[in-house]
Design a protein around this motif. Sequence first.
Motif, PDB file in Angstrom:
ATOM      1  N   SER A   1      -0.278   5.894   7.324  1.00 49.96           N
ATOM      2  CA  SER A   1      -1.075   5.123   6.363  1.00 49.96           C
ATOM      3  C   SER A   1      -1.518   6.020   5.215  1.00 49.96           C
ATOM      4  O   SER A   1      -1.326   7.236   5.243  1.00 49.96           O
ATOM      5  CB  SER A   1      -2.299   4.568   7.069  1.00 49.96           C
ATOM      6  OG  SER A   1      -3.115   5.649   7.472  1.00 49.96           O
TER       7      SER A   1
ATOM      8  N   ASP B   1       7.218  -2.382  12.527  1.00 51.20           N
ATOM      9  CA  ASP B   1       7.117  -3.841  12.554  1.00 51.20           C
ATOM     10  C   ASP B   1       5.747  -4.242  13.090  1.00 51.20           C
ATOM     11  O   ASP B   1       5.380  -3.906  14.210  1.00 51.20           O
ATOM     12  CB  ASP B   1       8.223  -4.410  13.454  1.00 51.20           C
ATOM     13  CG  ASP B   1       8.339  -5.919  13.293  1.00 51.20           C
ATOM     14  OD1 ASP B   1       7.379  -6.531  12.780  1.00 51.20           O
ATOM     15  OD2 ASP B   1       9.390  -6.471  13.673  1.00 51.20           O
TER      16      ASP B   1
ATOM     17  N   SER C   1       8.024   0.499  -2.167  1.00 53.86           N
ATOM     18  CA  SER C   1       8.345   1.396  -1.055  1.00 53.86           C
ATOM     19  C   SER C   1       7.752   0.886   0.263  1.00 53.86           C
ATOM     20  O   SER C   1       7.680   1.620   1.242  1.00 53.86           O
ATOM     21  CB  SER C   1       7.865   2.814  -1.366  1.00 53.86           C
ATOM     22  OG  SER C   1       6.482   2.828  -1.620  1.00 53.86           O
ATOM     23  N   GLY C   2       7.320  -0.364   0.281  1.00 54.70           N
ATOM     24  CA  GLY C   2       6.948  -0.992   1.547  1.00 54.70           C
ATOM     25  C   GLY C   2       5.585  -0.624   2.096  1.00 54.70           C
ATOM     26  O   GLY C   2       5.323  -0.769   3.285  1.00 54.70           O
ATOM     27  N   LYS C   3       4.670  -0.147   1.246  1.00 51.55           N
ATOM     28  CA  LYS C   3       3.347   0.219   1.741  1.00 51.55           C
ATOM     29  C   LYS C   3       2.435  -1.000   1.830  1.00 51.55           C
ATOM     30  O   LYS C   3       1.359  -0.947   2.419  1.00 51.55           O
ATOM     31  CB  LYS C   3       2.736   1.292   0.846  1.00 51.55           C
ATOM     32  CG  LYS C   3       3.541   2.582   0.956  1.00 51.55           C
ATOM     33  CD  LYS C   3       2.962   3.690   0.131  1.00 51.55           C
ATOM     34  CE  LYS C   3       3.671   4.988   0.447  1.00 51.55           C
ATOM     35  NZ  LYS C   3       5.111   4.946   0.074  1.00 51.55           N
ATOM     36  N   CYS C   4       2.857  -2.082   1.205  1.00 48.44           N
ATOM     37  CA  CYS C   4       2.093  -3.318   1.317  1.00 48.44           C
ATOM     38  C   CYS C   4       3.083  -4.480   1.218  1.00 48.44           C
ATOM     39  O   CYS C   4       4.247  -4.290   0.883  1.00 48.44           O
ATOM     40  CB  CYS C   4       1.041  -3.409   0.223  1.00 48.44           C
ATOM     41  SG  CYS C   4       1.662  -2.974  -1.395  1.00 48.44           S
TER      42      CYS C   4
ATOM     43  N   GLN D   1       9.268   2.605   8.743  1.00 48.55           N
ATOM     44  CA  GLN D   1       8.374   1.450   8.695  1.00 48.55           C
ATOM     45  C   GLN D   1       8.193   0.908  10.123  1.00 48.55           C
ATOM     46  O   GLN D   1       9.109   0.958  10.928  1.00 48.55           O
ATOM     47  CB  GLN D   1       8.983   0.356   7.826  1.00 48.55           C
ATOM     48  CG  GLN D   1       9.219   0.762   6.380  1.00 48.55           C
ATOM     49  CD  GLN D   1       7.962   0.640   5.532  1.00 48.55           C
ATOM     50  OE1 GLN D   1       7.308   1.637   5.267  1.00 48.55           O
ATOM     51  NE2 GLN D   1       7.605  -0.560   5.130  1.00 48.55           N
TER      52      GLN D   1
ATOM     53  N   THR E   1       9.397   7.850   5.096  1.00 50.02           N
ATOM     54  CA  THR E   1       8.885   7.698   6.461  1.00 50.02           C
ATOM     55  C   THR E   1       9.233   6.312   6.995  1.00 50.02           C
ATOM     56  O   THR E   1       9.310   5.348   6.242  1.00 50.02           O
ATOM     57  CB  THR E   1       7.359   7.893   6.520  1.00 50.02           C
ATOM     58  OG1 THR E   1       6.770   7.054   5.543  1.00 50.02           O
ATOM     59  CG2 THR E   1       6.977   9.335   6.282  1.00 50.02           C
TER      60      THR E   1
ATOM     61  N   TRP F   1       5.766  -8.558   9.584  1.00 47.70           N
ATOM     62  CA  TRP F   1       5.814  -7.780   8.353  1.00 47.70           C
ATOM     63  C   TRP F   1       5.830  -6.302   8.705  1.00 47.70           C
ATOM     64  O   TRP F   1       5.607  -5.920   9.852  1.00 47.70           O
ATOM     65  CB  TRP F   1       4.645  -8.129   7.432  1.00 47.70           C
ATOM     66  CG  TRP F   1       3.323  -7.510   7.793  1.00 47.70           C
ATOM     67  CD1 TRP F   1       2.799  -6.360   7.302  1.00 47.70           C
ATOM     68  CD2 TRP F   1       2.336  -8.020   8.691  1.00 47.70           C
ATOM     69  NE1 TRP F   1       1.558  -6.123   7.840  1.00 47.70           N
ATOM     70  CE2 TRP F   1       1.249  -7.134   8.697  1.00 47.70           C
ATOM     71  CE3 TRP F   1       2.267  -9.158   9.513  1.00 47.70           C
ATOM     72  CZ2 TRP F   1       0.112  -7.317   9.485  1.00 47.70           C
ATOM     73  CZ3 TRP F   1       1.128  -9.341  10.289  1.00 47.70           C
ATOM     74  CH2 TRP F   1       0.069  -8.428  10.266  1.00 47.70           C
ATOM     75  N   TYR F   2       6.118  -5.454   7.705  1.00 48.96           N
ATOM     76  CA  TYR F   2       6.275  -4.031   7.960  1.00 48.96           C
ATOM     77  C   TYR F   2       5.188  -3.213   7.289  1.00 48.96           C
ATOM     78  O   TYR F   2       4.731  -3.544   6.207  1.00 48.96           O
ATOM     79  CB  TYR F   2       7.653  -3.563   7.469  1.00 48.96           C
ATOM     80  CG  TYR F   2       8.761  -4.096   8.342  1.00 48.96           C
ATOM     81  CD1 TYR F   2       9.202  -3.362   9.431  1.00 48.96           C
ATOM     82  CD2 TYR F   2       9.335  -5.340   8.083  1.00 48.96           C
ATOM     83  CE1 TYR F   2      10.204  -3.850  10.248  1.00 48.96           C
ATOM     84  CE2 TYR F   2      10.339  -5.838   8.901  1.00 48.96           C
ATOM     85  CZ  TYR F   2      10.772  -5.095   9.982  1.00 48.96           C
ATOM     86  OH  TYR F   2      11.752  -5.584  10.802  1.00 48.96           O
ATOM     87  N   GLU F   3       4.791  -2.160   7.976  1.00 52.11           N
ATOM     88  CA  GLU F   3       3.846  -1.224   7.383  1.00 52.11           C
ATOM     89  C   GLU F   3       4.363   0.185   7.618  1.00 52.11           C
ATOM     90  O   GLU F   3       5.037   0.438   8.611  1.00 52.11           O
ATOM     91  CB  GLU F   3       2.455  -1.383   8.017  1.00 52.11           C
ATOM     92  CG  GLU F   3       1.663  -2.517   7.407  1.00 52.11           C
ATOM     93  CD  GLU F   3       0.239  -2.600   7.944  1.00 52.11           C
ATOM     94  OE1 GLU F   3      -0.387  -1.538   8.088  1.00 52.11           O
ATOM     95  OE2 GLU F   3      -0.204  -3.716   8.214  1.00 52.11           O
ATOM     96  N   PRO F   4       4.058   1.120   6.711  1.00 51.15           N
ATOM     97  CA  PRO F   4       4.539   2.486   6.921  1.00 51.15           C
ATOM     98  C   PRO F   4       3.877   3.132   8.141  1.00 51.15           C
ATOM     99  O   PRO F   4       2.737   2.802   8.483  1.00 51.15           O
ATOM    100  CB  PRO F   4       4.146   3.215   5.642  1.00 51.15           C
ATOM    101  CG  PRO F   4       3.153   2.367   4.973  1.00 51.15           C
ATOM    102  CD  PRO F   4       3.314   0.972   5.455  1.00 51.15           C
TER     103      PRO F   4
END
Lengths: 283, 248
Positions: free
Chosen positions: B113, B103, A185-188, B101, B99, B107-110
């Motif tokens: 946190s 940039d 789910s893209g958390k890391c 993401q 939720t 790379w991507y982060e939510p």
Amino acid sequence: MKTMMAMITTVAIAAGSSFAPTSLRAQENNAETLSAVMERGVLRIGVLGAFKPWAFRAQDGTLQGIEVDLAKRVAESLGVEAELVEVTSANRIQFLEQKRIDLIIGGMYDTASRREVVGIIEPGYWASGPSLMAREGAIESWDDVAGKPICAKQGVIYNQLIETDFGARLMAFAGNAEGKEALRSGKCVAWFYDDSSIAADLATGDWEGFEMPVDALFVNPWAAAVPIAEKDGAFGKILSGLIYGWHEDGTLIGLQEEYDLQSTAWLANMHDSFAYDRTFLAD
Amino acid sequence: MLEFTAPLFLALQQTTGLNFSPFFDEYDLGRLMTGVQTSLLLILCVLAVSLVVGLLGAAAQRSRFWVLRFLVATYIAVFRNTPPVVQLLFFYFGLGAFTPQVDMGGWYEPMISSFGWAVIALGIFGGSYNVEIFRAGIEAVPKATSEATEALAFSPMQTFVHVTMPLALRFSLPALASNLISLAKTTSIAYVIAVPEMTYALSGVWNDRLNVGEMMTLLFVYYIAVVAIISVIMGQLEKRLSVPGLGK
């Protein structure tokens, strides 16, 4: 004559070591677990629960897998029943110390610090090393993780390497499933775990679009463990012998094939180096 | 700090075998300090959110609109009747999957946190209790006071803000104190979504060093200290705000 000399030497060494204060405790009760197991008629083996394909719950709810198979083989050799106890990498050593289990066969790395608290059985029965699973193209080398969030599992011995050596931000979850879900789910950016387990995940087909972009940082054997006092007692020696046999007779390589795992150089090398030359029997 | 503690704790390890590695190992000290900072900040944020939610909820419960009252009742029912760990996992993995993401330059982060989700989830969880605590406080304010303000031509809003709420708060304080303490302790479960608070930090240490007993003792002492601080603050607040004769 030669064997006689060897025997005398062995006895002398054993007698000498029994006077060393460190082994005093070990000498006193180094058969406690084995006799308890035989009396009970049940061997309690700690295996991991969600560790496919080494130990996992099958559709019918029973524990299955390579380590479960090995655990049952140990019980069978002792002529007792196998009781599988689900442990986690964070509690397996405590379970052994508290005598809630007799033996760990739970994907545990053989390390110097663990050798101080549990009786690590030589030789190891498997080996693997830390690697990464990431979305295709997201990571090219180990240096790419610097400053990025990397998912991992709590209690894994090499977790700190990715912070200290590569400057990543570690996010350790309680279980494999949560850690990998966090990656999905893209958390890391990547999932930091054993190459053997990542290869098994990728082989399931559930991880379309993901890859293992880097080689393992190192290869570390996995060892079974008994209470530390029994490492050099009968229980420890029986296990050493069993594991030696599994390498020598191809049991472990057979399991690797049975569970569709990529063959590894480590298992092949162990098989070759333990091979007993029986050609003298030919004539 | 290490140069002062290291000789002492290394000597302790050599003589007794007790391994308090954060006091002589730099990496473990770093983990401990991150743990303390994150834990204290988390407790502060969670308590603040829970108080705001509690006050807003208690005010909404007295609303003329039944929809609003119904929503508050549903909220309390849902959040008081599910375990906080389940709520945390639901917020982080369930809602967290939807939720946006951000940039981060390659790379991507939510956007939210794991720390953010812990504040939201635990704040809302604690808030559901606070709503009821404040309601009980409001109901304890004697009817006679609102009759008196009515006679003085206060509007219902003025009565609530200037008379009912200040008195209700005083009635609520003892129950509020125990809920806030319980909530502060509950923040330890944020380790399940990888928030690097104390439990997470010290379990990381004991997994690497196998000094489980020592680190659990440290964790135990830490929470006792935190709870003691909150108790003292709440006790002081109660003393400061006490009105002679009220509630007697």
